[in-house]
Design a protein around this motif. Structure first.
Motif, PDB file in Angstrom:
ATOM      1  N   UNK A 142      25.929  -4.651  11.279  1.00 45.29           N
ATOM      2  CA  UNK A 142      26.678  -5.536  12.198  1.00 45.29           C
ATOM      3  C   UNK A 142      27.405  -6.671  11.471  1.00 45.29           C
ATOM      4  N   UNK A 143      27.289  -6.698  10.133  1.00 46.03           N
ATOM      5  CA  UNK A 143      28.026  -7.672   9.342  1.00 46.03           C
ATOM      6  C   UNK A 143      27.399  -9.049   9.253  1.00 46.03           C
ATOM      7  N   UNK A 144      26.184  -9.232   9.777  1.00 49.76           N
ATOM      8  CA  UNK A 144      25.554 -10.557   9.730  1.00 49.76           C
ATOM      9  C   UNK A 144      24.733 -10.777   8.467  1.00 49.76           C
ATOM     10  N   UNK A 145      24.414  -9.692   7.746  1.00 49.45           N
ATOM     11  CA  UNK A 145      23.630  -9.806   6.517  1.00 49.45           C
ATOM     12  C   UNK A 145      24.294  -8.999   5.403  1.00 49.45           C
ATOM     13  N   UNK A 146      24.079  -9.440   4.161  1.00 57.79           N
ATOM     14  CA  UNK A 146      24.654  -8.767   3.004  1.00 57.79           C
ATOM     15  C   UNK A 146      24.117  -7.346   2.892  1.00 57.79           C
ATOM     16  N   UNK A 147      24.965  -6.446   2.450  1.00 58.37           N
ATOM     17  CA  UNK A 147      24.571  -5.048   2.279  1.00 58.37           C
ATOM     18  C   UNK A 147      24.052  -4.764   0.869  1.00 58.37           C
ATOM     19  N   UNK A 148      24.202  -5.721  -0.053  1.00 58.73           N
ATOM     20  CA  UNK A 148      23.849  -5.487  -1.449  1.00 58.73           C
ATOM     21  C   UNK A 148      22.486  -6.057  -1.842  1.00 58.73           C
ATOM     22  N   UNK A 149      21.647  -6.341  -0.860  1.00 58.66           N
ATOM     23  CA  UNK A 149      20.333  -6.910  -1.135  1.00 58.66           C
ATOM     24  C   UNK A 149      19.276  -5.897  -0.695  1.00 58.66           C
ATOM     25  N   UNK A 150      18.282  -5.677  -1.545  1.00 62.92           N
ATOM     26  CA  UNK A 150      17.236  -4.713  -1.199  1.00 62.92           C
ATOM     27  C   UNK A 150      16.074  -5.409  -0.501  1.00 62.92           C
ATOM     28  N   UNK A 151      15.301  -4.627   0.209  1.00 64.03           N
ATOM     29  CA  UNK A 151      14.106  -5.160   0.875  1.00 64.03           C
ATOM     30  C   UNK A 151      13.125  -5.698  -0.164  1.00 64.03           C
ATOM     31  N   UNK A 152      13.027  -5.027  -1.322  1.00 63.05           N
ATOM     32  CA  UNK A 152      12.142  -5.522  -2.385  1.00 63.05           C
ATOM     33  C   UNK A 152      12.548  -6.920  -2.844  1.00 63.05           C
ATOM     34  N   UNK A 153      13.867  -7.149  -3.000  1.00 64.48           N
ATOM     35  CA  UNK A 153      14.347  -8.473  -3.405  1.00 64.48           C
ATOM     36  C   UNK A 153      13.979  -9.528  -2.368  1.00 64.48           C
ATOM     37  N   UNK A 154      14.162  -9.180  -1.111  1.00 63.61           N
ATOM     38  CA  UNK A 154      13.854 -10.134  -0.040  1.00 63.61           C
ATOM     39  C   UNK A 154      12.356 -10.423   0.003  1.00 63.61           C
ATOM     40  N   UNK A 155      11.530  -9.408  -0.246  1.00 59.39           N
ATOM     41  CA  UNK A 155      10.074  -9.638  -0.244  1.00 59.39           C
ATOM     42  C   UNK A 155       9.656 -10.596  -1.352  1.00 59.39           C
ATOM     43  N   UNK A 156      10.261 -10.462  -2.525  1.00 64.00           N
ATOM     44  CA  UNK A 156       9.962 -11.406  -3.608  1.00 64.00           C
ATOM     45  C   UNK A 156      10.387 -12.814  -3.190  1.00 64.00           C
ATOM     46  N   UNK A 157      11.561 -12.911  -2.603  1.00 64.98           N
ATOM     47  CA  UNK A 157      12.084 -14.205  -2.152  1.00 64.98           C
ATOM     48  C   UNK A 157      11.172 -14.832  -1.087  1.00 64.98           C
ATOM     49  N   UNK A 158      10.765 -14.033  -0.098  1.00 69.38           N
ATOM     50  CA  UNK A 158       9.944 -14.613   0.961  1.00 69.38           C
ATOM     51  C   UNK A 158       8.497 -14.806   0.531  1.00 69.38           C
TER      52      UNK A 158
END
Length: 186
Positions: A142-158
């Protein structure tokens, strides 16, 4: 002819769910000092019912941890049905931080589970990757979030966010969520 698997009665499932809710809260508050008999009483069942479902303290702790994490991860599709993906991710992160802060008190109990030879975290990463991946995919679509970020990256971030949020006030935790979302917005 083999016996057909027995169906679990609805009241037994409800008893199990209540035991898991009470156990998660009690172990988070009291750690290993939590008495199984008190957990059973708070859940409105007998101690025999508790031990029928969970034969050891470690089995109860492990099941309570997994149940709570599953509840958090199962929020992703519900939130996506109610909100645009970016807002759904914000809501999910807020829910996740609440879960992490409640689980923080369970660490002593989870260490006892690990010492018994059971890995309560064995399915955790997959459940989290699936939930975050679903949110990210919807946001990329839907264009609200970047398409070039993986779930693994987000898990490390959070993971860092979750650690930090335990040491700050709720308004600051919400600002940190905002910073994470800003990094994930195209």
């Amino acid at each position: 002819m083999p016996d057909a698997p027995r169906r679990i009665r609805r009241d037994a499932l409800e008893n199990r769910a209540r035991l898991l809710e009470v156990a998660a809260r009690t172990f988070a508050e009291e750690g290993l000092d939590a008495a199984p008999a008190a957990i059973a009483k708070q859940a409105g069942v007998g101690v025999g019912t508790l031990y029928r479902h969970f034969p050891t303290r470690e089995a109860l702790i492990d099941a309570a941890y997994r149940h709570q994490l599953a509840l958090v991860c199962e929020q992703a599709p519900t939130l996506l049905a109610q909100h645009p993906a970016g807002q759904a991710l914000r809501e999910w992160l807020t829910h996740f931080l609440g879960y992490v802060s409640a689980k923080h008190g369970m660490s002593e109990a989870l260490n006892a589970v690990i010492a018994s030879g059971v890995d309560p975290y064995s399915d955790s990463k997959k459940m989290l990757v699936d939930a975050v991946g679903e949110l990210l995919s919807a946001g990329a679509e839907d264009g609200t979030l970047r398409a070039d970020v993986s779930a693994d990256d987000v898990l490390v971030l959070i993971g860092g966010l979750a650690y930090s949020a335990q040491h700050c006030e709720k308004p600051q935790a919400q600002r940190l969520i905002g910073l994470v979302l800003a990094a994930l917005t195209p």
